[in-house]
Design an enzyme around this catalytic site. Structure first.
Site, PDB file in Angstrom:
ATOM      1  N   ASP A  40     -37.051  60.872  44.015  1.00 24.37           N
ATOM      2  CA  ASP A  40     -37.562  62.238  44.117  1.00 24.37           C
ATOM      3  C   ASP A  40     -38.950  62.269  44.764  1.00 24.37           C
ATOM      4  O   ASP A  40     -39.744  61.342  44.571  1.00 24.37           O
ATOM      5  CB  ASP A  40     -37.621  62.851  42.707  1.00 24.37           C
ATOM      6  CG  ASP A  40     -37.668  64.366  42.739  1.00 24.37           C
ATOM      7  OD1 ASP A  40     -37.577  64.954  43.839  1.00 24.37           O
ATOM      8  OD2 ASP A  40     -37.785  64.965  41.649  1.00 24.37           O
ATOM      9  N   HIS A  57     -37.452  62.508  54.158  1.00 28.17           N
ATOM     10  CA  HIS A  57     -36.230  61.784  53.805  1.00 28.17           C
ATOM     11  C   HIS A  57     -36.125  60.482  54.611  1.00 28.17           C
ATOM     12  O   HIS A  57     -35.655  59.465  54.124  1.00 28.17           O
ATOM     13  CB  HIS A  57     -34.995  62.661  54.041  1.00 28.17           C
ATOM     14  CG  HIS A  57     -34.902  63.819  53.082  1.00 28.17           C
ATOM     15  ND1 HIS A  57     -35.101  63.686  51.731  1.00 28.17           N
ATOM     16  CD2 HIS A  57     -34.625  65.143  53.283  1.00 28.17           C
ATOM     17  CE1 HIS A  57     -34.956  64.863  51.130  1.00 28.17           C
ATOM     18  NE2 HIS A  57     -34.674  65.761  52.060  1.00 28.17           N
ATOM     19  N   LEU A 151     -25.522  41.499  44.685  1.00 24.57           N
ATOM     20  CA  LEU A 151     -25.909  42.800  44.130  1.00 24.57           C
ATOM     21  C   LEU A 151     -24.807  43.850  44.322  1.00 24.57           C
ATOM     22  O   LEU A 151     -24.268  43.999  45.419  1.00 24.57           O
ATOM     23  CB  LEU A 151     -27.185  43.290  44.838  1.00 24.57           C
ATOM     24  CG  LEU A 151     -27.616  44.737  44.539  1.00 24.57           C
ATOM     25  CD1 LEU A 151     -28.056  44.893  43.090  1.00 24.57           C
ATOM     26  CD2 LEU A 151     -28.729  45.172  45.491  1.00 24.57           C
TER      27      LEU A 151
HETATM   28  C1  FPP Z   1     -35.196  64.192  46.563  1.00 28.55           C
HETATM   29  O1  FPP Z   1     -36.423  64.527  47.157  1.00 28.55           O
HETATM   30  C2  FPP Z   1     -34.427  63.329  47.459  1.00 28.55           C
HETATM   31  C3  FPP Z   1     -33.206  63.661  47.984  1.00 28.55           C
HETATM   32  C4  FPP Z   1     -32.539  64.931  47.681  1.00 28.55           C
HETATM   33  C5  FPP Z   1     -32.507  62.760  48.915  1.00 28.55           C
HETATM   34  C6  FPP Z   1     -32.820  61.293  48.784  1.00 28.55           C
HETATM   35  C7  FPP Z   1     -32.244  60.575  49.923  1.00 28.55           C
HETATM   36  C8  FPP Z   1     -32.812  59.547  50.589  1.00 28.55           C
HETATM   37  C9  FPP Z   1     -34.080  58.930  50.197  1.00 28.55           C
HETATM   38  C10 FPP Z   1     -32.174  58.970  51.801  1.00 28.55           C
HETATM   39  C11 FPP Z   1     -30.706  58.981  51.857  1.00 28.55           C
HETATM   40  C12 FPP Z   1     -30.073  57.731  51.391  1.00 28.55           C
HETATM   41  C13 FPP Z   1     -29.195  57.040  52.108  1.00 28.55           C
HETATM   42  C14 FPP Z   1     -28.419  55.942  51.515  1.00 28.55           C
HETATM   43  C15 FPP Z   1     -28.976  57.325  53.517  1.00 28.55           C
HETATM   44  P1  FPP Z   1     -36.778  66.054  47.356  1.00 28.55           P
HETATM   45  O2  FPP Z   1     -36.503  66.435  48.755  1.00 28.55           O
HETATM   46  O3  FPP Z   1     -36.099  66.882  46.315  1.00 28.55           O
HETATM   47  O4  FPP Z   1     -38.335  66.040  47.089  1.00 28.55           O
HETATM   48  P2  FPP Z   1     -39.224  67.270  46.601  1.00 28.55           P
HETATM   49  O5  FPP Z   1     -38.823  67.513  45.163  1.00 28.55           O
HETATM   50  O6  FPP Z   1     -40.621  66.756  46.737  1.00 28.55           O
HETATM   51  O7  FPP Z   1     -38.932  68.425  47.501  1.00 28.55           O
END
Ligand code: FPP
Length: 262
Positions: A40, A57, A151
């Site tokens: 997050d 991201h 893993l």
């Molecule tokens: C939450 O941060 C994160 C996500 C919804 C996506 C997480 C995905 C990745 C790190 C990359 C994808 C993975 C692969 C395997 C390709 P947020 O956007 O909700 O953060 P915020 O709360 O600060 O807005």
């Protein structure tokens, strides 16, 4: 354990991130067998830098690569990461498209290394609800790494914990309706055997970055006895040093628990 990490960083240059030497398995008294991570804070990280959320991201995916490498180096059995939830479809079409593109990019750039590391990939979630190109890449990655013994990397994509349990209930009900199973014979093991994580151990340690303290429908069944850690670091900044700190904190929690028993 935290003291050891601190002393060690004095030796390795005062904890400067670039000079940080990742901890080795032997330096931990106890490691979790299954780590789950809610990555997050990508959006807040991007906003702080004046960048678009897609950049957040992307940087989050780079952080993920290092965490997977270190998990594999440490010999931890299972790593589950929450990449895209069933609720994430409600984000803007641009953000959803950016995340879907990252899925393709991630496998294009990482699959060879993951294979070389003997990593076995399993997708948690409804692959049928993903676009065809992503579905194809995910199926290929699972098939290609199926026989690997290192893993176990679980990537939750189009995943929701309640959805997973509902799906399990439906499958079990089908077995009962077909006369293959009696309701009295249904045990916790029966339910576990119908989850995406079948055959795998429960989560020992759940880490959610960015200071948010919610489970957000992730591995509801599997986290029943997990230790929870909520570091304030935003996911793109969560590096191997932060991870070692979290793993060390997990070890000391277990020791305190042992102390109360004794
Ligand atoms: C939450 O941060 C994160 C996500 C919804 C996506 C997480 C995905 C990745 C790190 C990359 C994808 C993975 C692969 C395997 C390709 P947020 O956007 O909700 O953060 P915020 O709360 O600060 O807005």
């Amino acid at each position: 354990m935290l003291k050891r990490l601190f002393d060690r960083n004095l030796r390795t240059g005062g904890g400067r991130r670039k000079g940080y030497e990742p901890m080795a398995r032997a330096e931990f008294e106890r490691l979790p067998g299954h780590v789950a991570i809610i990555m997050d804070g990508n959006g807040r990280w991007a906003k702080k830098k004046g960048l678009g959320v897609a950049q957040g991201h992307r940087r989050g995916t780079e952080a993920l690569r290092e965490i997977i490498r270190h998990t594999s180096d440490l010999g931890i059995g299972v790593l589950s990461i929450y990449a895209f939830s069933t609720e994430n479809w409600s984000r803007s079409p641009e953000e959803v498209a950016a995340l879907m593109q990252l899925v393709l990019d991630f496998f294009a750039s990482e699959i060879d290394e993951l294979e070389a590391r003997n990593v076995r990939i399993r997708i948690l979630g409804d692959k049928g609800g993903l676009p065809a190109a992503q579905r194809e890449v995910l199926l290929q990655a699972e098939a290609r790494t199926e026989g690997n013994t290192g893993l176990q990397l679980n990537i939750a994509l189009n995943y929701g914990g309640r959805n997973e349990l509902t799906r399990a209930a439906r499958e079990i009900a089908r077995d009962v309706a077909a006369g293959e199973l009696s309701p009295e014979a249904i045990t916790e093991q029966t339910v576990a055997a119908h989850l995406y994580t079948r055959g795998q151990p429960d989560v020992d340690l759940l880490i959610r970055t960015s200071g948010e303290m919610r489970l957000s429908n992730f591995l509801l069944w599997q986290c029943a006895y997990a230790e929870f850690l909520f570091p304030r670091t935003l996911w793109p900044d969560f590096d191997v040093r932060c991870y070692d700190e979290a793993l060390s904190a997990y070890g000391s929690r277990e020791r305190r628990f042992g102390g109360r028993l004794g």
